[in-house]
Design a protein around this motif. Structure first.
Motif, PDB file in Angstrom:
ATOM      1  N   GLU A   1       0.800  -1.203  -0.047  1.00 24.83           N
ATOM      2  CA  GLU A   1      -0.039  -0.205   0.069  1.00 24.83           C
ATOM      3  C   GLU A   1       0.792   1.314   0.000  1.00 24.83           C
ATOM      4  OE1 GLU A   1      -2.684   1.995   3.225  1.00 24.83           O
ATOM      5  OE2 GLU A   1      -3.738   0.215   2.259  1.00 24.83           O
ATOM      6  N   ASN A   2       1.911   1.295   0.898  1.00 30.11           N
ATOM      7  CA  ASN A   2       2.935   2.359   0.778  1.00 30.11           C
ATOM      8  C   ASN A   2       3.720   2.672  -0.542  1.00 30.11           C
ATOM      9  OD1 ASN A   2       2.162   3.438   3.328  1.00 30.11           O
ATOM     10  ND2 ASN A   2       3.652   2.189   4.779  1.00 30.11           N
TER      11      ASN A   2
ATOM     12  N   LEU B   1       1.042   3.860  -2.977  1.00 30.14           N
ATOM     13  CA  LEU B   1       1.045   5.552  -2.745  1.00 30.14           C
ATOM     14  C   LEU B   1       2.258   6.549  -3.045  1.00 30.14           C
ATOM     15  CD1 LEU B   1      -0.806   5.818   0.718  1.00 30.14           C
ATOM     16  CD2 LEU B   1      -1.526   7.095  -1.401  1.00 30.14           C
ATOM     17  N   SER B   2       3.397   5.780  -2.584  1.00 28.83           N
ATOM     18  CA  SER B   2       4.691   6.549  -3.058  1.00 28.83           C
ATOM     19  C   SER B   2       4.758   6.656  -4.615  1.00 28.83           C
ATOM     20  CB  SER B   2       5.848   5.824  -2.362  1.00 28.83           C
ATOM     21  OG  SER B   2       5.790   5.966  -1.128  1.00 28.83           O
TER      22      SER B   2
ATOM     23  N   ILE C   1       2.304   9.367  -5.946  1.00 26.17           N
ATOM     24  CA  ILE C   1       2.529  10.759  -5.793  1.00 26.17           C
ATOM     25  C   ILE C   1       3.851  10.921  -6.475  1.00 26.17           C
ATOM     26  CG2 ILE C   1       3.568  11.951  -3.759  1.00 26.17           C
ATOM     27  CD1 ILE C   1       2.003  10.374  -1.650  1.00 26.17           C
TER      28      ILE C   1
ATOM     29  N   THR D   1      -5.430  -2.589  -3.718  1.00 26.72           N
ATOM     30  CA  THR D   1      -4.968  -1.633  -3.065  1.00 26.72           C
ATOM     31  C   THR D   1      -5.734  -0.084  -3.610  1.00 26.72           C
ATOM     32  OG1 THR D   1      -2.894  -2.655  -2.691  1.00 26.72           O
ATOM     33  CG2 THR D   1      -2.793  -0.094  -2.620  1.00 26.72           C
TER      34      THR D   1
ATOM     35  N   LEU E   1      -7.796   2.797  -1.752  1.00 27.64           N
ATOM     36  CA  LEU E   1      -7.663   4.174  -1.897  1.00 27.64           C
ATOM     37  C   LEU E   1      -8.465   5.118  -2.363  1.00 27.64           C
ATOM     38  CD1 LEU E   1      -3.855   3.922  -3.439  1.00 27.64           C
ATOM     39  CD2 LEU E   1      -4.549   4.323  -0.782  1.00 27.64           C
TER      40      LEU E   1
ATOM     41  N   ILE F   1      -8.678   9.100  -2.066  1.00 27.48           N
ATOM     42  CA  ILE F   1      -7.410   9.562  -2.776  1.00 27.48           C
ATOM     43  C   ILE F   1      -7.428   9.192  -4.245  1.00 27.48           C
ATOM     44  CG2 ILE F   1      -4.865   8.810  -2.589  1.00 27.48           C
ATOM     45  CD1 ILE F   1      -5.207   7.936   0.072  1.00 27.48           C
TER      46      ILE F   1
ATOM     47  N   VAL G   1      -5.528  11.569  -9.033  1.00 30.77           N
ATOM     48  CA  VAL G   1      -5.162  11.308  -7.741  1.00 30.77           C
ATOM     49  C   VAL G   1      -5.087  12.702  -6.834  1.00 30.77           C
ATOM     50  CG1 VAL G   1      -2.625  11.597  -8.355  1.00 30.77           C
ATOM     51  CG2 VAL G   1      -3.277  10.539  -5.937  1.00 30.77           C
TER      52      VAL G   1
ATOM     53  N   LYS H   1      -3.210  14.530  -4.291  1.00 31.86           N
ATOM     54  CA  LYS H   1      -1.849  14.565  -3.781  1.00 31.86           C
ATOM     55  C   LYS H   1      -1.709  14.683  -2.403  1.00 31.86           C
ATOM     56  CE  LYS H   1       0.397  17.144  -6.807  1.00 31.86           C
ATOM     57  NZ  LYS H   1       1.699  17.922  -7.300  1.00 31.86           N
TER      58      LYS H   1
ATOM     59  N   ALA I   1      -3.234  12.050  -0.347  1.00 31.56           N
ATOM     60  CA  ALA I   1      -2.343  10.982  -0.606  1.00 31.56           C
ATOM     61  C   ALA I   1      -1.043  10.910   0.292  1.00 31.56           C
ATOM     62  CB  ALA I   1      -1.840  10.560  -2.102  1.00 31.56           C
TER      63      ALA I   1
ATOM     64  N   LEU J   1      -0.288   8.693   3.461  1.00 30.38           N
ATOM     65  CA  LEU J   1       1.020   7.902   3.470  1.00 30.38           C
ATOM     66  C   LEU J   1       1.610   7.956   5.185  1.00 30.38           C
ATOM     67  CD1 LEU J   1       3.278   6.368   1.734  1.00 30.38           C
ATOM     68  CD2 LEU J   1       4.101   8.540   1.040  1.00 30.38           C
TER      69      LEU J   1
END
Length: 237
Positions: free
Chosen positions: A162-163, A166-167, A170, A206, A210, A215, A226, A228, A231, A235
């Motif tokens: 998930e992280n 997200l990273s 972003i 995932t 989100l 997000i 998205v 940002k 998000a 995170l």
């Protein structure tokens, strides 16, 4: 872990033969090597002392004369992944050409160690004097790839899927439109999976999560928007 307080400058002489361990210095002329000799010095580091930490400003290149240095990455929770153990004759190079001029790993002496310290500015000046503008750009591109690969290793080691997803989104959104908060991205779940070391099914689950969090907006097969700011907040949780 030590803090580097116990480091001392040794009287061991920096010689041209020691400097030629660096491939990028091996073909320099006598006068050029003499200039680097005059500005470099040998430092002795006690066992468990830190040579530098990740994200420190890069001030020197290092050649190990004796001993051993562990290069590693660490998470905020204290987990470690060892990248490499450097021993006599090995060197840390390339970094002065990183665009942000920051270290990408931590370095700690795992036994009493001596290193040659070459000022980064001296090294960079020497490299720039011997290369065309195009050659410098090529080296900077290669160094940027090293930084990118280093980040991938860190993410795969310390972040869950998930992280990582997200990273990834972003970063893509920031690159596409730095000033906008809501950004449209044209990327498939399979492409995100490839970029994050996951599989499409996991990324799809995932992305659904989100979307429920607000997000991801207006999600389609190959395009989505998205938020940002949201998000980035998510995170950090």
């Amino acid at each position: 872990m030590g803090t580097g307080v116990g480091t001392t400058t040794e009287t061991i002489k920096v010689t041209r033969n020691k400097l030629k361990v660096l491939p990028c210095l091996s073909r320099l002329g006598t006068e050029e090597l003499k200039l680097i000799e005059r500005k470099s010095y040998v430092k002795k580091i006690a066992k468990n002392d830190v040579l530098f930490s990740s994200s420190d400003e890069l001030k020197f290149l290092y050649i190990i004369v004796s001993g051993a240095v562990k290069l590693f990455k660490a998470s905020e929770e204290g987990r470690e992944i060892v990248i490499k153990t450097m021993t006599a004759g090995e060197h840390f190079c390339c970094a002065p050409l990183y665009t942000d001029r920051k270290q990408v790993v931590n370095a700690i002496a795992i036994e009493e160690t001596s290193v040659i310290c070459i000022p980064a500015e001296t090294f960079l000046e020497m490299v720039c004097n011997g290369l065309s503008g195009q050659g410098i750009k090529i080296l900077q591109t290669l160094c940027a790839r090293v930084q990118h690969l280093s980040k991938i290793v860190e993410d795969l080691t310390f972040k869950d899927v998930e992280n990582r997803v997200l990273s990834c989104i972003i970063e893509m959104a920031s690159e596409k439109s730095p000033s906008d908060n809501i950004v449209s991205l044209n990327v498939t779940h399979q492409e995100i999976a490839s970029m994050t070391g996951s599989v499409r099914e996991v990324v799809s689950r995932t992305m659904s999560k989100l979307k429920k969090a607000g997000i991801i907006l207006e999600r389609g097969v190959k395009e989505f928007k998205v938020d940002k700011q949201l998000a980035a907040t998510f995170l950090k949780k």
